[in-house]
Design an enzyme around this catalytic site. Structure first.
Site, mmCIF file in Angstrom:
data_model
loop_
_atom_site.group_PDB
_atom_site.id
_atom_site.type_symbol
_atom_site.label_atom_id
_atom_site.label_comp_id
_atom_site.label_asym_id
_atom_site.label_seq_id
_atom_site.Cartn_x
_atom_site.Cartn_y
_atom_site.Cartn_z
ATOM 1 N N SER A 147 0.845 -1.284 -0.048
ATOM 2 C CA SER A 147 -0.047 -0.132 0.115
ATOM 3 C C SER A 147 0.885 1.355 0.157
ATOM 4 O O SER A 147 0.124 2.533 -0.233
ATOM 5 C CB SER A 147 -1.052 -0.021 1.306
ATOM 6 O OG SER A 147 -2.112 -0.959 0.768
ATOM 7 N N ASN A 201 -8.979 -1.099 0.191
ATOM 8 C CA ASN A 201 -8.188 -0.910 -1.224
ATOM 9 C C ASN A 201 -9.151 -0.719 -2.249
ATOM 10 O O ASN A 201 -8.541 0.266 -3.082
ATOM 11 C CB ASN A 201 -7.715 -2.414 -1.365
ATOM 12 C CG ASN A 201 -6.673 -2.946 -0.518
ATOM 13 O OD1 ASN A 201 -5.553 -2.203 -0.590
ATOM 14 N ND2 ASN A 201 -6.766 -3.908 0.338
ATOM 15 N N GLY A 260 2.895 -0.852 4.101
ATOM 16 C CA GLY A 260 2.487 -1.680 3.272
ATOM 17 C C GLY A 260 2.494 -3.304 3.430
ATOM 18 O O GLY A 260 3.649 -3.623 3.902
ATOM 19 N N SER A 278 5.108 -11.912 6.100
ATOM 20 C CA SER A 278 3.519 -11.298 6.607
ATOM 21 C C SER A 278 2.724 -12.218 7.286
ATOM 22 O O SER A 278 3.328 -13.369 7.394
ATOM 23 C CB SER A 278 3.018 -10.910 5.021
ATOM 24 O OG SER A 278 2.767 -12.047 4.325
HETATM 25 S S1 HEL Z 1 -3.788 -3.840 4.868
HETATM 26 C C1 HEL Z 1 -2.898 -2.881 5.598
HETATM 27 C C2 HEL Z 1 -1.911 -2.068 4.596
HETATM 28 N N1 HEL Z 1 -2.475 -2.082 3.450
HETATM 29 C C3 HEL Z 1 -3.749 -2.998 3.242
HETATM 30 C C4 HEL Z 1 -3.150 -3.634 1.975
HETATM 31 C C5 HEL Z 1 -1.678 -2.972 2.426
HETATM 32 N N2 HEL Z 1 -2.918 -4.927 1.904
HETATM 33 C C6 HEL Z 1 -3.667 -6.069 2.013
HETATM 34 O O1 HEL Z 1 -4.816 -5.608 1.836
HETATM 35 C C7 HEL Z 1 -3.273 -7.228 2.071
HETATM 36 C C8 HEL Z 1 -4.328 -8.100 3.060
HETATM 37 C C9 HEL Z 1 -3.462 -9.474 2.758
HETATM 38 C C10 HEL Z 1 -2.368 -9.785 3.779
HETATM 39 C C11 HEL Z 1 -2.285 -11.008 4.033
HETATM 40 C C12 HEL Z 1 -0.758 -11.289 4.696
HETATM 41 O O2 HEL Z 1 -0.499 -10.622 5.833
HETATM 42 O O3 HEL Z 1 -0.050 -12.058 4.053
HETATM 43 N N3 HEL Z 1 -3.048 -11.185 5.235
HETATM 44 C C13 HEL Z 1 -4.122 -11.974 5.231
HETATM 45 O O4 HEL Z 1 -4.414 -13.008 4.265
HETATM 46 C C14 HEL Z 1 -4.898 -12.220 6.534
HETATM 47 N N4 HEL Z 1 -6.049 -12.977 6.220
HETATM 48 C C15 HEL Z 1 -4.050 -1.626 6.043
HETATM 49 C C16 HEL Z 1 -2.239 -3.575 6.703
HETATM 50 C C17 HEL Z 1 -1.481 -0.839 5.124
HETATM 51 O O5 HEL Z 1 -0.473 -0.783 5.982
HETATM 52 O O6 HEL Z 1 -1.848 0.017 4.479
HETATM 53 O O7 HEL Z 1 -0.607 -2.612 1.858
#
Ligand code: HEL
Length: 371
Positions: free
Chosen positions: A89, A188, A326, A352
């Site tokens: 992000s 998103n 991100g 992650s």
């Molecule tokens: S989420 C956040 C971060 N942003 C948003 C975006 C980004 N990333 C995502 O939407 C990824 C979500 C899935 C990530 C996955 C993992 O950790 O590997 N997690 C899962 O599948 C959990 N069920 C708000 C944290 C941001 O910091 O802005 O980048």
């Protein structure tokens, strides 16, 4: 004073209005970055499951490089602060800058309804460009559905190429989470809309806008919008997401990040992100008037606020820093700068879905800016 629902992290109307009227926190003088504390945080992240972690601090001409662990678990290649990474992000800040440049050029109005430019796209014609850039549209966060459970969800979309319309269908399958403008609720989908707006107004792919308007002028040698390719060019860190229950590490390097696109599909490096964030707050990318708009804050929590595609973190020493975080599968990134753009940090862990590593890496902001 700030009312928020704990379960959703949604800040309500009163809080939103209060914050929009409130001047940002005063900057306190900075003490030097605490590099031993940074090193300790990186080593702790490794103990907690990250194969590798780094921090690069650019401090008024002095650069601190700290890296621990490996970029690749198979070859054991050591991770370096020069490795390219998926920045998730942090892409949103690039997208917001492009849109604000279009505002500067008189081609987009921040307070115009999105449907003025994309007729019929959104179900509520009161949703404005400003609402999407500040996560106040109420558009449902479709990744909540997509990534539950995390690994199976990821494997389903890892090599998939979505159209923007398809991503919007996933979001619009659920009702709006709030009345437009009334609450902060991260999604998103907002930055999918922002990408669609850029493509509609410029009549070119969003990648061209990043390239012509930010990457080329700032000479960002490691920054790419590779979508829909599923590989990272050049020397890069591999990414290892953590499985929900077993904690197993899954190599998630190869992916299109098509579920994110203009909300999170960029590749960059610590050097480039520090340069980008510094240029942004120094007013080199937009007019002073649009930078001011980016820095109008909606509260997120007692120590966090969101501008337009930009996060503010209020640190324990009274310093506020500006940037974005991100998360894409296998890649955690923090890219933040001081208000005057003279000190910046990009910290990174190649994992992650690991809350303890996340919290540890989050502390690198305190170590960088509070000393
Ligand atoms: S989420 C956040 C971060 N942003 C948003 C975006 C980004 N990333 C995502 O939407 C990824 C979500 C899935 C990530 C996955 C993992 O950790 O590997 N997690 C899962 O599948 C959990 N069920 C708000 C944290 C941001 O910091 O802005 O980048």
């Amino acid at each position: 004073m700030v009312s928020r629902t704990a379960a959703t992290g949604v800040a309500t109307l009163g809080a939103v209005m209060l914050s929009l009227m409130t001047a940002p926190a005063q900057a306190a003088p900075l003490t030097g970055p605490d590099t031993p504390a940074l090193r300790k945080a990186l080593r702790t992240a490794l103990k907690q499951g990250a194969p590798g972690a780094f921090a690069r601090v650019d401090d008024n001409g002095t650069v601190h490089h700290l890296a621990e662990g490996v970029a690749d678990r198979t070859t054991k290649r050591v991770l370096g602060t020069g490795d390219r990474i998926r920045v998730g992000s942090v892409t949103k800040t690039f997208t917001a800058v492009v849109l604000l440049q279009l505002v500067d050029e008189g081609r987009v109005k921040l307070d115009a309804p999105v449907n003025t430019y994309l007729p019929g796209l959104l179900p509520d014609k009161r949703i404005t460009v400003r609402h999407v850039l500040s996560h106040r549209s109420g558009l449902y966060e479709y990744t909540n559905t997509l990534f539950s459970p995390s690994v199976a969800g990821f494997e389903k979309v890892r090599n998939k190429v979505f159209t923007y319309r398809r991503l919007m269908d996933l979001s619009l399958a659920k009702p709006l989470t709030n009345k437009p403008g009334s609450a902060y609720s991260y999604s998103n989908a907002n930055f999918v809309v922002a990408g669609m707006l850029i493509e509609k107004v410029t009549k070119k792919p969003v990648g061209t806008a990043y390239q012509d308007r930010i990457i080329k002028p700032l000479k960002l040698a490691d920054t790419f919008y590779v979508h829909p390719k599923n590989t990272i060019p050049g020397r890069h860190s591999r990414g290892y997401m953590t499985a929900d229950s077993t904690g197993r590490k899954i190599d998630s390097t190869q992916q299109t990040a098509s579920w994110a696109q203009s909300a999170g599909a960029m590749v960059s490096s610590a050097k480039d992100l520090n340069k980008f964030m510094s240029a942004l707050v120094k007013g080199k990318l937009t007019s002073a008037a649009q930078l001011k708009q980016m820095l109008r804050w909606t509260p997120v929590s007692s120590t966090q606020a969101y501008g337009l595609g930009l996060r503010r973190r209020d640190l324990s020493c009274g310093v506020s820093v500006y940037g974005h975080t991100g998360t894409v599968q296998g890649y955690y990134t923090w890219a933040f700068t001081s208000k005057n753009g003279k000190r910046g940090v990009t910290s990174f862990a190649n994992t992650s879905n690991n809350g303890t590593v996340y919290a540890t890496m989050n502390s690198t902001l305190e170590s960088t800016f509070c000393g």
